[in-house]
Design an enzyme around this catalytic site. Structure first.
Site, PDB file in Angstrom:
ATOM      1  N   LYS A  11       3.949  12.361  23.223  1.00 54.08           N
ATOM      2  CA  LYS A  11       5.022  13.283  22.824  1.00 54.08           C
ATOM      3  C   LYS A  11       5.096  14.520  23.729  1.00 54.08           C
ATOM      4  O   LYS A  11       4.191  14.764  24.531  1.00 54.08           O
ATOM      5  CB  LYS A  11       4.784  13.682  21.359  1.00 54.08           C
ATOM      6  CG  LYS A  11       4.924  12.516  20.372  1.00 54.08           C
ATOM      7  CD  LYS A  11       4.731  12.982  18.941  1.00 54.08           C
ATOM      8  CE  LYS A  11       4.989  11.863  17.955  1.00 54.08           C
ATOM      9  NZ  LYS A  11       4.841  12.342  16.537  1.00 54.08           N
ATOM     10  N   TYR A  51      14.191   7.915  15.352  1.00 58.82           N
ATOM     11  CA  TYR A  51      13.580   8.374  14.105  1.00 58.82           C
ATOM     12  C   TYR A  51      14.532   8.267  12.906  1.00 58.82           C
ATOM     13  O   TYR A  51      14.308   8.922  11.887  1.00 58.82           O
ATOM     14  CB  TYR A  51      13.064   9.805  14.254  1.00 58.82           C
ATOM     15  CG  TYR A  51      11.692   9.888  14.904  1.00 58.82           C
ATOM     16  CD1 TYR A  51      10.571   9.341  14.275  1.00 58.82           C
ATOM     17  CD2 TYR A  51      11.503  10.518  16.120  1.00 58.82           C
ATOM     18  CE1 TYR A  51       9.308   9.413  14.859  1.00 58.82           C
ATOM     19  CE2 TYR A  51      10.235  10.591  16.719  1.00 58.82           C
ATOM     20  CZ  TYR A  51       9.151  10.033  16.071  1.00 58.82           C
ATOM     21  OH  TYR A  51       7.896  10.110  16.636  1.00 58.82           O
ATOM     22  N   ASN A 114       1.932  16.446  17.233  1.00 57.85           N
ATOM     23  CA  ASN A 114       0.695  15.683  17.045  1.00 57.85           C
ATOM     24  C   ASN A 114       0.469  14.620  18.142  1.00 57.85           C
ATOM     25  O   ASN A 114      -0.211  13.624  17.934  1.00 57.85           O
ATOM     26  CB  ASN A 114       0.643  15.076  15.644  1.00 57.85           C
ATOM     27  CG  ASN A 114       1.805  14.159  15.355  1.00 57.85           C
ATOM     28  OD1 ASN A 114       2.611  13.874  16.236  1.00 57.85           O
ATOM     29  ND2 ASN A 114       1.889  13.681  14.133  1.00 57.85           N
ATOM     30  N   HIS A 117       2.930   8.938  19.078  1.00 60.46           N
ATOM     31  CA  HIS A 117       3.583   8.077  18.078  1.00 60.46           C
ATOM     32  C   HIS A 117       3.047   6.669  18.236  1.00 60.46           C
ATOM     33  O   HIS A 117       2.820   6.216  19.361  1.00 60.46           O
ATOM     34  CB  HIS A 117       5.103   8.044  18.303  1.00 60.46           C
ATOM     35  CG  HIS A 117       5.772   6.919  17.550  1.00 60.46           C
ATOM     36  ND1 HIS A 117       6.195   7.038  16.246  1.00 60.46           N
ATOM     37  CD2 HIS A 117       6.024   5.623  17.911  1.00 60.46           C
ATOM     38  CE1 HIS A 117       6.697   5.866  15.845  1.00 60.46           C
ATOM     39  NE2 HIS A 117       6.603   4.997  16.835  1.00 60.46           N
ATOM     40  N   GLU A 128      10.902  -1.239  17.926  1.00 58.58           N
ATOM     41  CA  GLU A 128      10.721  -0.036  18.760  1.00 58.58           C
ATOM     42  C   GLU A 128      10.517  -0.403  20.231  1.00 58.58           C
ATOM     43  O   GLU A 128      10.981   0.314  21.120  1.00 58.58           O
ATOM     44  CB  GLU A 128       9.548   0.783  18.229  1.00 58.58           C
ATOM     45  CG  GLU A 128       9.836   1.404  16.862  1.00 58.58           C
ATOM     46  CD  GLU A 128       8.672   2.198  16.282  1.00 58.58           C
ATOM     47  OE1 GLU A 128       8.842   2.736  15.166  1.00 58.58           O
ATOM     48  OE2 GLU A 128       7.602   2.283  16.924  1.00 58.58           O
TER      49      GLU A 128
HETATM   50  P1  ADP Z   1       3.187   9.094  11.870  1.00 55.80           P
HETATM   51  O1  ADP Z   1       3.633   9.606  13.221  1.00 55.80           O
HETATM   52  O2  ADP Z   1       1.733   9.359  11.624  1.00 55.80           O
HETATM   53  O3  ADP Z   1       3.561   7.645  11.618  1.00 55.80           O
HETATM   54  P2  ADP Z   1       5.415   9.825  10.118  1.00 55.80           P
HETATM   55  O4  ADP Z   1       6.026   8.515  10.532  1.00 55.80           O
HETATM   56  O5  ADP Z   1       5.287  10.095   8.648  1.00 55.80           O
HETATM   57  O6  ADP Z   1       3.954   9.989  10.766  1.00 55.80           O
HETATM   58  O7  ADP Z   1       6.237  11.028  10.739  1.00 55.80           O
HETATM   59  C1  ADP Z   1       6.805  10.926  12.038  1.00 55.80           C
HETATM   60  C2  ADP Z   1       6.548  12.219  12.776  1.00 55.80           C
HETATM   61  O8  ADP Z   1       7.251  13.280  12.125  1.00 55.80           O
HETATM   62  C3  ADP Z   1       5.085  12.699  12.792  1.00 55.80           C
HETATM   63  O9  ADP Z   1       4.292  12.060  13.755  1.00 55.80           O
HETATM   64  C4  ADP Z   1       5.267  14.177  13.088  1.00 55.80           C
HETATM   65  O10 ADP Z   1       5.543  14.433  14.475  1.00 55.80           O
HETATM   66  C5  ADP Z   1       6.504  14.502  12.244  1.00 55.80           C
HETATM   67  N1  ADP Z   1       6.164  14.951  10.893  1.00 55.80           N
HETATM   68  C6  ADP Z   1       5.652  14.203   9.883  1.00 55.80           C
HETATM   69  N2  ADP Z   1       5.453  14.935   8.765  1.00 55.80           N
HETATM   70  C7  ADP Z   1       5.863  16.189   9.089  1.00 55.80           C
HETATM   71  C8  ADP Z   1       5.921  17.425   8.370  1.00 55.80           C
HETATM   72  N3  ADP Z   1       5.534  17.506   7.088  1.00 55.80           N
HETATM   73  N4  ADP Z   1       6.390  18.523   9.017  1.00 55.80           N
HETATM   74  C9  ADP Z   1       6.807  18.446  10.307  1.00 55.80           C
HETATM   75  N5  ADP Z   1       6.784  17.321  11.036  1.00 55.80           N
HETATM   76  C10 ADP Z   1       6.321  16.198  10.453  1.00 55.80           C
HETATM   77 MG    MG Z   2       5.482   6.819  11.592  1.00 57.72          MG
END
Ligand code: ADP
Ligand code: MG
Length: 140
Positions: A11, A51, A114, A117, A128
């Site tokens: 990212k 997304y 974070n 992905h 994807e």
């Molecule tokens: P993951 O990436 O672990 O699969 P999700 O699919 O739930 O997590 O969420 C997609 C992305 O959205 C996350 O990796 C993160 O960058 C962002 N995200 C998730 N939850 C939050 C939140 N509560 N606040 C801000 N950004 C979030």
């Molecule tokens: Mg996810």
């Protein structure tokens, strides 16, 4: 479990801090083969479409803005049980909850920024991968 592929994105927070090599080293160390990879700067339309599954979530708008805020590296990773194994090495979405030794524990700045992905199921991995790569761009 047979050899499988998953879609990974390094990212904008990772490209900004010049961490793509460090993350790739962790991936190769963990047995993944990077069978396709390119650096792209997503448009709002592309980030929003990728997304779209999160459209109804409160963080969707910010997530789309963040994902188009800088370049990303999109990759196809291959190994046995790749989808689950990549979720393991990524670590929890919120780095505060991520286990020692995971990418997010080591590099993530926040629950949003974070670093990586990874697809969350084999079906989503196929969708994807197709979103970013044609068959001839994936070299196993
Ligand atoms: P993951 O990436 O672990 O699969 P999700 O699919 O739930 O997590 O969420 C997609 C992305 O959205 C996350 O990796 C993160 O960058 C962002 N995200 C998730 N939850 C939050 C939140 N509560 N606040 C801000 N950004 C979030
Ligand atoms: Mg996810």
């Amino acid at each position: 479990m047979t050899v499988q592929r998953t879609l990974s994105i390094l990212k904008p927070d990772a490209t900004e801090r010049n961490l793509t090599g460090a993350i790739n080293a962790m991936l190769e160390e963990a047995g993944f083969r990077i069978v396709a990879q390119k650096r792209v700067h997503l448009s709002e339309k592309q980030a929003g479409a990728f997304y779209a599954v999160h459209k109804e979530r409160p963080f969707y708008g910010e997530l789309v803005s963040y994902m188009m805020s800088g370049p990303v590296v999109v990759q196809v990773l291959e190994r046995e049980d790749a989808v689950a194994k990549y979720r393991d090495i990524m670590g929890a979405t919120n780095p505060a909850n991520a286990a020692e030794g995971t990418i997010r524990k080591r590099f993530a700045e926040s629950i949003e920024r974070n670093s990586v992905h990874g697809s969350d199921s084999a079906d989503n991995a196929a969708t994807e991968i197709k979103f970013f790569f044609s068959d001839c761009e994936i070299v196993g």
